[in-house]
Design an enzyme around this catalytic site. Structure first.
Site, PDB file in Angstrom:
ATOM      1  N   CYS A 251     -49.051-101.158  -7.634  1.00 24.35           N
ATOM      2  CA  CYS A 251     -49.784-100.796  -6.423  1.00 24.35           C
ATOM      3  C   CYS A 251     -48.769-100.769  -5.279  1.00 24.35           C
ATOM      4  CB  CYS A 251     -50.937-101.752  -6.147  1.00 24.35           C
ATOM      5  SG  CYS A 251     -50.438-103.478  -5.918  1.00 24.35           S
ATOM      6  N   THR A 252     -49.227-100.718  -4.037  1.00 23.68           N
ATOM      7  CA  THR A 252     -48.308-100.543  -2.912  1.00 23.68           C
ATOM      8  C   THR A 252     -47.323-101.695  -2.775  1.00 23.68           C
ATOM      9  OG1 THR A 252     -50.046 -99.338  -1.740  1.00 23.68           O
ATOM     10  CG2 THR A 252     -48.154-100.063  -0.441  1.00 23.68           C
TER      11      THR A 252
END
Length: 395
Positions: A251-252
């Site tokens: 994810c980020t």
């Protein structure tokens, strides 16, 4: 000191122990690389830490964070829950450093790690500090998918080596006549290619569709979800993709993967579950021309961070390469749209779907076609091709 030495000419030989070095500020020690800022630049901090907090502590920490940020003129978003802390802040670099030192000096948050980036001016318009039930809203029953059961963390270097090995195996298979993998199709649609299945590794994006649309790891599976709370349902509906496989999730910045990998492990279908330490942010720092292609979507005024790996997304209307998001022109819609300059020069208006374009729901907050129909399509790109066809008929 040692005694004086006698020689032809009298000289002194002194052995002095140098004083210990001054302690390095916490903020500097926790950053993995040096950043240079130009005049007018602001720094953006991305951070989280899962730590159990007592109910009384949560409100106290939220009040302290609000006061601390205001005293340093920092803006952004901070969420405090019984599970821990999640935040992203923007401000002048020296103020951000003071914030990092203050947060790390707290007994609960001494091990927090920061991801850093720069912004031309502030990345946020205001400060928002809230108390929430979960660090990230997964909406699972209490006690399910605890962070104590998270997947194995791989460093960016370990991830890069793993994906390099996968790529070499793919080339070996192709050279042996195993057939050509449609790389363009895999990158655009996020399908699981032959090599991933044979090697038993699935790269899984834990973000929302509009994030992965403009940037993702090569050949990653990209769920067609609008928000993170839809992720468990996606996994339940696609268990066959991961059965007996090694799953590498990203994810980020890593905060969503802490819960997402834990939930996948609880399903008992994957052979192994892993996540990228520090998420896309840390990987791209070390490998700007690595296996992540496109842009890294961020939840602030910048919208996305560029990498050195080009453009992978398409204009909603003509299908040409474009990755600069803007909001749908419908006043009540918050769906992001890709509308290239060429289409705008021809009078195309950036509506996300025909319903918003025709103003059918102008007086109501009804879900538009993007939310109603998107989930019925296998991939995000299939959905947008259909939306492009429909919108073109109304232009």
């Amino acid at each position: 000191y040692p005694p004086l030495r006698s020689s032809f000419s009298l000289s002194l030989s002194l052995t002095l122990t140098p004083p210990p070095p001054l302690p390095t500020p916490l903020a500097v020690r926790l950053f993995s690389f040096a950043m240079e800022f130009e005049e007018g630049d602001h720094e953006v901090l991305l951070f989280y830490l899962y730590v159990s907090l007592e109910p009384g502590e949560v409100s106290e920490i939220a009040a302290w964070q609000k006061s601390l940020c205001e005293s340093l003129s920092l803006v952004g978003k901070i969420r405090v829950s019984p599970e821990g802390l999640n935040g992203t802040l923007s401000g002048l670099p020296d103020r951000c450093a003071k914030y990092c030192d203050s947060l790390c000096a707290h007994s609960h948050f001494s091990s927090v790690q920061f991801k850093r980036s720069r912004s031309q001016g502030s990345a946020f318009d205001c400060l928002s500090v809230r108390v929430v039930p979960e660090v990230v809203p997964l909406n699972l029953p209490k006690g399910l998918a605890p962070v104590s059961e998270t997947g194995r963390h791989l460093s960016p270097k370990e991830v890069h080596q793993l994906l390099s090995t996968l790529e070499m195996n793919e080339k070996t298979l192709q050279g042996a006549g195993a057939g050509q993998t449609d790389t363009r199709r895999g990158e655009r649609q996020g399908e699981v290619g032959k090599t991933e299945a044979e090697d038993g590794l699935v790269v899984l994006d834990a973000r929302n569709y509009y994030e992965s649309r403009i940037g993702h790891f090569k050949n990653a599976v990209r769920p067609n979800i609008r928000k993170f709370s839809e992720f468990p349902q996606y996994l339940q509906q696609n268990l066959s993709l991961f059965k007996g496989k090694r799953v590498l999730m990203y994810c980020t910045g890593g905060v969503r993967c802490e819960r997402a990998t834990s939930y996948m492990k609880s399903l008992g279908v994957a052979k192994e579950v892993m996540q990228i330490e520090g998420g896309i942010h840390k990987y791209v720092e070390e490998y700007p021309r690595g296996y992540f292609v496109g842009k890294n979507y961020v939840f602030d005024n910048r919208v996305s961070l560029s990498t050195d790996n080009g453009v992978v997304s398409e204009c909603n209307y003509c299908g040409s390469y474009w990755d600069q998001y803007e909001f749908c022109l419908h006043s009540l819609c918050r769906i992001v749209v890709l509308c290239c300059p060429s289409c705008k020069s021809q009078g195309v208006q950036a509506y996300c779907c025909p319903k918003c374009q025709s103003q059918e729901n102008a007086a109501h907050r009804l879900p538009c076609e993007c939310n109603i129909e998107r989930r019925t399509y296998g991939t995000v790109d299939e959905f947008y091709r259909e939306m492009r066809r429909r919108v073109a008929e109304k232009i």
